[in-house]
Design an enzyme around this catalytic site. Sequence first.
Site, PDB file in Angstrom:
ATOM      1  N   HIS A 164      -8.691   2.513  -1.208  1.00 49.01           N
ATOM      2  CA  HIS A 164      -7.548   3.285  -1.710  1.00 49.01           C
ATOM      3  C   HIS A 164      -7.085   4.309  -0.674  1.00 49.01           C
ATOM      4  O   HIS A 164      -7.345   5.507  -0.829  1.00 49.01           O
ATOM      5  CB  HIS A 164      -7.925   4.002  -3.019  1.00 49.01           C
ATOM      6  CG  HIS A 164      -7.936   3.116  -4.213  1.00 49.01           C
ATOM      7  ND1 HIS A 164      -6.796   2.811  -4.929  1.00 49.01           N
ATOM      8  CD2 HIS A 164      -8.945   2.433  -4.819  1.00 49.01           C
ATOM      9  CE1 HIS A 164      -7.099   1.994  -5.928  1.00 49.01           C
ATOM     10  NE2 HIS A 164      -8.399   1.748  -5.881  1.00 49.01           N
ATOM     11  N   GLU A 189      -4.304   5.658  -0.293  1.00 48.31           N
ATOM     12  CA  GLU A 189      -3.394   6.677  -0.846  1.00 48.31           C
ATOM     13  C   GLU A 189      -4.168   7.933  -1.268  1.00 48.31           C
ATOM     14  O   GLU A 189      -3.616   9.025  -1.268  1.00 48.31           O
ATOM     15  CB  GLU A 189      -2.584   6.104  -2.021  1.00 48.31           C
ATOM     16  CG  GLU A 189      -3.322   5.962  -3.347  1.00 48.31           C
ATOM     17  CD  GLU A 189      -4.244   4.742  -3.420  1.00 48.31           C
ATOM     18  OE1 GLU A 189      -4.364   4.023  -2.405  1.00 48.31           O
ATOM     19  OE2 GLU A 189      -4.845   4.524  -4.488  1.00 48.31           O
ATOM     20  N   CYS A 243      -6.078  -2.478  -3.318  1.00 46.98           N
ATOM     21  CA  CYS A 243      -7.099  -2.714  -4.354  1.00 46.98           C
ATOM     22  C   CYS A 243      -6.758  -3.942  -5.193  1.00 46.98           C
ATOM     23  O   CYS A 243      -6.859  -5.056  -4.698  1.00 46.98           O
ATOM     24  CB  CYS A 243      -7.330  -1.462  -5.202  1.00 46.98           C
ATOM     25  SG  CYS A 243      -8.917  -1.550  -6.080  1.00 46.98           S
TER      26      CYS A 243
END
Length: 244
Positions: A221, A223, A116
């Site tokens: 993202h 994660e 990001c």
Amino acid sequence: MTSKYLPTIGVVCPSTDASQAADSPHYTQKQAYVAALVRAGAAPLLLPQLADSPPLRAIYARLDGLLLPGGGDVDPVHYGESIHEKCGSIDTERDGMELALTRWAIEDGKPLFAICRGIQVLNVALGGSLYQDIQAQVPGALEHTRAPGAPPSHLAHAVAVIEDTQLAEILGADPLQVNSRHHQAIKNLAPGLAVAAEATDGIIEAVEVTGQPYAIGVQWHPEDLAGNDAQAQRLFDAFRQSCR
Ligand SMILES: [Mn+2]
């Protein structure tokens, strides 16, 4: 007894903004980055926000890899622009730290995974520029900010993975759906970077440094997906594999 080498991967841990802890500033980071790195077989190390400084250099020297996480906006001064009215919050000290870490890692061939804000830092560190606000500066662009009430894992739009890239080797070349929480994006691509994925509106969603063991940036993202999505976890697994 067998032992497996656990590479140490630094995760930048920025200062909270003044409104959150005005009288006693803290360093904070999302737990999802740590969880994804631990699942990959790495030892995450949270790095306090330090400017480009000797203590930062000392910590960097001990790292096997570097993860640049999400966050606010890079000061446009670093790509030769004045601040647009839609540019968001800027942290000068964080910019200095992350631009230094990124340039060191690229110079040394130390594995780097930029997420990001991280992909934007990577592009600026190598001489590229950013759209300061997609909606204001890219007519007809998709909505890339997080929808109100949507969870962090909400899949917002598709990205096309470019064939014959390292990203395609890791994820496959089929289009994938990604979460999206950014209002800025790469404008002019930095020398040395190759586009590895883009959205249907042409916004660059992933880049990589050609010739490096692992120097990949993604605008989404992973994660927040990786706990339930083996494909997203593979980005962290491949990153860890490159850290020796
Ligand atoms: Mn997006």
